[in-house]
Design a protein around this motif. Structure first.
Motif, short mmCIF file in Angstrom:
data_model
loop_
_atom_site.label_atom_id
_atom_site.label_comp_id
_atom_site.label_asym_id
_atom_site.label_seq_id
_atom_site.Cartn_x
_atom_site.Cartn_y
_atom_site.Cartn_z
N VAL A 62 0.84 -1.19 0.00
CA VAL A 62 0.00 0.00 0.00
C VAL A 62 0.88 1.24 0.00
CG1 VAL A 62 -1.92 -1.13 1.19
CG2 VAL A 62 -0.22 0.14 2.51
N ALA A 63 0.32 2.33 -0.49
CA ALA A 63 0.99 3.63 -0.45
C ALA A 63 -0.07 4.70 -0.24
CB ALA A 63 1.74 3.88 -1.75
N THR A 64 0.36 5.80 0.33
CA THR A 64 -0.55 6.94 0.48
C THR A 64 -0.01 8.09 -0.36
OG1 THR A 64 0.60 7.71 2.45
CG2 THR A 64 -1.33 6.32 2.78
N VAL A 65 -0.92 8.90 -0.83
CA VAL A 65 -0.57 10.11 -1.57
C VAL A 65 -1.02 11.29 -0.74
CG1 VAL A 65 -0.91 11.40 -3.72
CG2 VAL A 65 -0.87 8.88 -3.76
N GLU A 66 -0.06 12.08 -0.30
CA GLU A 66 -0.32 13.29 0.49
C GLU A 66 -1.26 13.03 1.67
OE1 GLU A 66 -1.53 16.37 -2.22
OE2 GLU A 66 0.36 16.27 -3.32
N GLN A 67 -1.12 11.85 2.28
CA GLN A 67 -1.94 11.47 3.44
C GLN A 67 -3.44 11.57 3.18
OE1 GLN A 67 -0.69 10.23 6.51
NE2 GLN A 67 1.14 10.06 5.25
N LEU A 70 -5.33 6.39 -0.49
CA LEU A 70 -4.71 5.09 -0.25
C LEU A 70 -4.71 4.33 -1.57
CD1 LEU A 70 -3.71 2.88 1.77
CD2 LEU A 70 -6.10 2.19 1.99
N ALA A 71 -3.54 3.85 -1.97
CA ALA A 71 -3.43 3.08 -3.21
C ALA A 71 -2.97 1.67 -2.89
CB ALA A 71 -2.43 3.75 -4.16
N MET A 72 -3.57 0.70 -3.56
CA MET A 72 -3.17 -0.70 -3.41
C MET A 72 -3.65 -1.49 -4.61
SD MET A 72 -5.90 -2.24 -0.63
CE MET A 72 -5.37 -1.14 0.64
N HIS A 73 -3.04 -2.63 -4.83
CA HIS A 73 -3.51 -3.57 -5.83
C HIS A 73 -4.49 -4.48 -5.09
CE1 HIS A 73 -3.17 -6.32 -9.30
NE2 HIS A 73 -3.47 -7.22 -8.39
N GLY A 74 -5.72 -4.50 -5.50
CA GLY A 74 -6.72 -5.31 -4.80
C GLY A 74 -7.61 -4.42 -3.98
#
Length: 122
Positions: A62-67, A70-74
């Motif tokens: 997972v990753a966050t963009v500018e808090q 939320l990005a994830m595969h799935g």
């Protein structure tokens, strides 16, 4: 989006060695290294396969963009929700996620239904 300062690669289900072997990644490498009975190039193909999969295992789930995003595969899973909901820093996913939870998020399919239910892909 036009000029991002960084790009974060995420681990998905095909970046897991048990999956990418089934779907032909190891075979493709063997073909690229022209595997045959008289050469020792199988070892080279296996070494590349192992190194690439070691790299894949280091990718975040997972990753966050500018808090804010939320990005994830799935998609989200109940154990992801349970592990991260009650933490001191709910946006610090390194504090609440482990490899097994991340692996399950990669196989979790988003749905328009509320809540969680078993998926049809296992």
């Amino acid at each position: 989006a036009l000029c991002p300062k960084q790009v974060t690669l995420l681990q998905g289900n095909h970046e897991q060695s048990d999956v990418n072997r089934v779907y032909g990644f190891a075979t493709q490498l063997a073909q690229q290294f022209e595997l045959n009975a008289v050469s020792n190039r199988y070892d080279e193909a296996q070494m590349v396969y192992d190194v690439v999969n070691d790299f894949f295992r280091k990718l975040p789930f997972v990753a966050t963009v500018e808090q804010a995003y939320l990005a994830m595969h799935g998609g989200l899973t109940s154990d992801f929700d349970n592990a991260c909901y009650n933490t001191e820093s709910p946006r610090d996913f390194t504090a609440c996620l482990d490899y097994d939870i991340g692996k399950r998020t990669a196989w979790s399919d988003p749905s328009s239904m509320n809540g969680f239910r078993p998926g049809n892909r296992g």
